[in-house]
Design a protein around this motif. Structure first.
Motif, PDB file in Angstrom:
ATOM      1  N   THR A   6      38.432  35.150  47.725  1.00 57.03           N
ATOM      2  CA  THR A   6      39.578  35.170  48.433  1.00 57.03           C
ATOM      3  C   THR A   6      40.871  34.423  47.791  1.00 57.03           C
ATOM      4  OG1 THR A   6      40.736  34.783  50.586  1.00 57.03           O
ATOM      5  CG2 THR A   6      38.969  33.217  49.966  1.00 57.03           C
ATOM      6  N   ASP A   7      41.757  35.018  47.957  1.00 59.60           N
ATOM      7  CA  ASP A   7      43.091  34.342  47.446  1.00 59.60           C
ATOM      8  C   ASP A   7      43.907  33.944  48.567  1.00 59.60           C
ATOM      9  OD1 ASP A   7      44.267  36.747  48.038  1.00 59.60           O
ATOM     10  OD2 ASP A   7      44.855  36.992  45.922  1.00 59.60           O
TER      11      ASP A   7
ATOM     12  N   SER B 196      45.157  35.967  50.893  1.00 58.55           N
ATOM     13  CA  SER B 196      46.200  36.894  51.032  1.00 58.55           C
ATOM     14  C   SER B 196      45.728  37.942  52.048  1.00 58.55           C
ATOM     15  CB  SER B 196      46.598  37.410  49.798  1.00 58.55           C
ATOM     16  OG  SER B 196      45.661  38.225  49.333  1.00 58.55           O
ATOM     17  N   THR B 197      46.732  38.833  52.382  1.00 59.24           N
ATOM     18  CA  THR B 197      46.506  39.893  53.189  1.00 59.24           C
ATOM     19  C   THR B 197      45.234  41.045  52.817  1.00 59.24           C
ATOM     20  OG1 THR B 197      48.628  39.984  54.326  1.00 59.24           O
ATOM     21  CG2 THR B 197      47.460  41.870  54.761  1.00 59.24           C
ATOM     22  N   ARG B 198      45.171  41.034  51.476  1.00 56.86           N
ATOM     23  CA  ARG B 198      44.340  41.944  50.719  1.00 56.86           C
ATOM     24  C   ARG B 198      42.868  41.200  50.863  1.00 56.86           C
ATOM     25  NH1 ARG B 198      48.396  40.729  47.265  1.00 56.86           N
ATOM     26  NH2 ARG B 198      47.049  39.502  46.135  1.00 56.86           N
ATOM     27  N   SER B 199      43.095  39.931  50.803  1.00 55.69           N
ATOM     28  CA  SER B 199      41.690  39.164  50.883  1.00 55.69           C
ATOM     29  C   SER B 199      41.124  39.438  52.259  1.00 55.69           C
ATOM     30  CB  SER B 199      41.840  37.803  50.699  1.00 55.69           C
ATOM     31  OG  SER B 199      41.937  37.730  48.953  1.00 55.69           O
TER      32      SER B 199
ATOM     33  N   ARG C  41      47.211  43.477  43.058  1.00 53.92           N
ATOM     34  CA  ARG C  41      48.706  43.830  43.265  1.00 53.92           C
ATOM     35  C   ARG C  41      49.104  44.945  42.250  1.00 53.92           C
ATOM     36  NH1 ARG C  41      49.120  38.201  43.394  1.00 53.92           N
ATOM     37  NH2 ARG C  41      49.804  37.303  45.235  1.00 53.92           N
TER      38      ARG C  41
END
Length: 292
Positions: A10-11, A13-16, A106
């Motif tokens: 995870t970073d 972010s929403t993606r994570s 991204r």
């Protein structure tokens, strides 16, 4: 079921967050435990590294302790260090992970051309399957499209996906991009359409028989998995099929070359960069294949 340890990178972010929810669904379905990791940059002053490590540890603890999706799942966390892809691969080895799950990258075209996505680089430097989560995970995967090319790498991907419970009969389509080699030459030579059609039909039948043998050699029942043959550019066909049948895409890589750079192969790389749905990529010599 061979999926025992899932490493979620995870970073924050929403993606994570999408990746976390997909990891939770897979863990509940398979009984696997989850290790959540965040990788910090250790190429900076020691005090800053220490501060970032503490901050990451606090945020990971909050995720593990507060997310409802992770209830009733064995979850731990690890703070990694180094380049993101190196750190993730290192933590995966340390925790004996069977699968790495990452969020989508991204879509920065120039950056991706020159350095590749984190998911791609994790695969290049490791031997552990990677699931890149692109879509919102509302439910377990309803369909799977396994892209096969009859190679050993493709067989590895099928074996691993099956052991992860991702190739359920009735919900899985085997996609083979079909290329009747002499079709263009026959047309160029002025051969009539009926003759070309008979040639293509014969080639299709031969290919289907080869696929049946391929499926059986992977330990699966050929009768349980419908085969879809399509003509066209391989990466484009795979992405378009996954969009037509919203699904998980399974793909193997085509090996490695070079002393300093590990190559994914143009097809897998393009699918990863442009896919709208989730993609499971299985590198050569993935641990589950070696254990077969």
């Amino acid at each position: 079921m061979s999926l025992k340890v899932i490493l979620l990178a995870t970073d924050f972010s929403t993606r994570s967050d999408r990746a976390l929810r997909r990891a939770a669904m897979l863990a509940k379905a398979t009984g696997a435990r989850i290790v959540v990791t965040h990788v910090i940059d250790d190429d900076q002053p020691e005090k800053l590294v220490s501060l970032e490590r503490q901050t990451a540890d606090t945020m990971l603890r909050e995720i593990v302790g507060s997310r409802a999706e992770l209830a009733d799942i064995g979850v731990s966390h690890v703070v990694g260090s180094g380049e993101p892809f190196v750190g993730i691969a290192s933590v995966a080895l340390e925790t004996a992970a069977d699968l790495i799950i990452v969020g989508s990258h991204r879509r920065q075209i120039l950056r991706d051309v020159f350095v590749g996505t984190t998911a791609e680089r994790v695969i290049r430097f490791g031997e552990i399957p990677v699931l890149m989560v692109n879509a919102e995970p509302h439910a377990p995967y309803a369909r799977t499209v396994a892209a096969i090319d009859l190679s050993d790498c493709s067989k590895d991907a099928v074996i691993v996906a099956d052991r992860f419970g991702m190739l359920e009969p009735g919900r899985t389509i085997l996609l083979h991009v079909f290329d009747p080699a002499a079709k263009g030459m026959l047309s160029y030579a002025g051969v009539d359409a009926a003759t070309i059609e008979r040639y293509v039909s014969a080639e299709e039948n031969d290919t289907k028989r080869a696929i049946e043998g391929f499926v059986a050699s992977a330990g699966l029942d050929p009768r349980a998995y419908p085969v879809m043959l399509k003509e066209g550019r391989t990466a484009t066909v795979i992405r378009e099929t996954a969009s037509e049948i919203p699904s998980l895409t399974v793909i193997g890589t085509n090996g490695r070359s070079g002393l300093l750079k590990v190559l994914l192969g143009s097809v897998a790389e393009e699918v990863l960069q442009k896919a709208e749905y989730d993609v499971l990529v299985v590198p050569p010599k993935a641990p589950l294949e070696a254990a077969a």
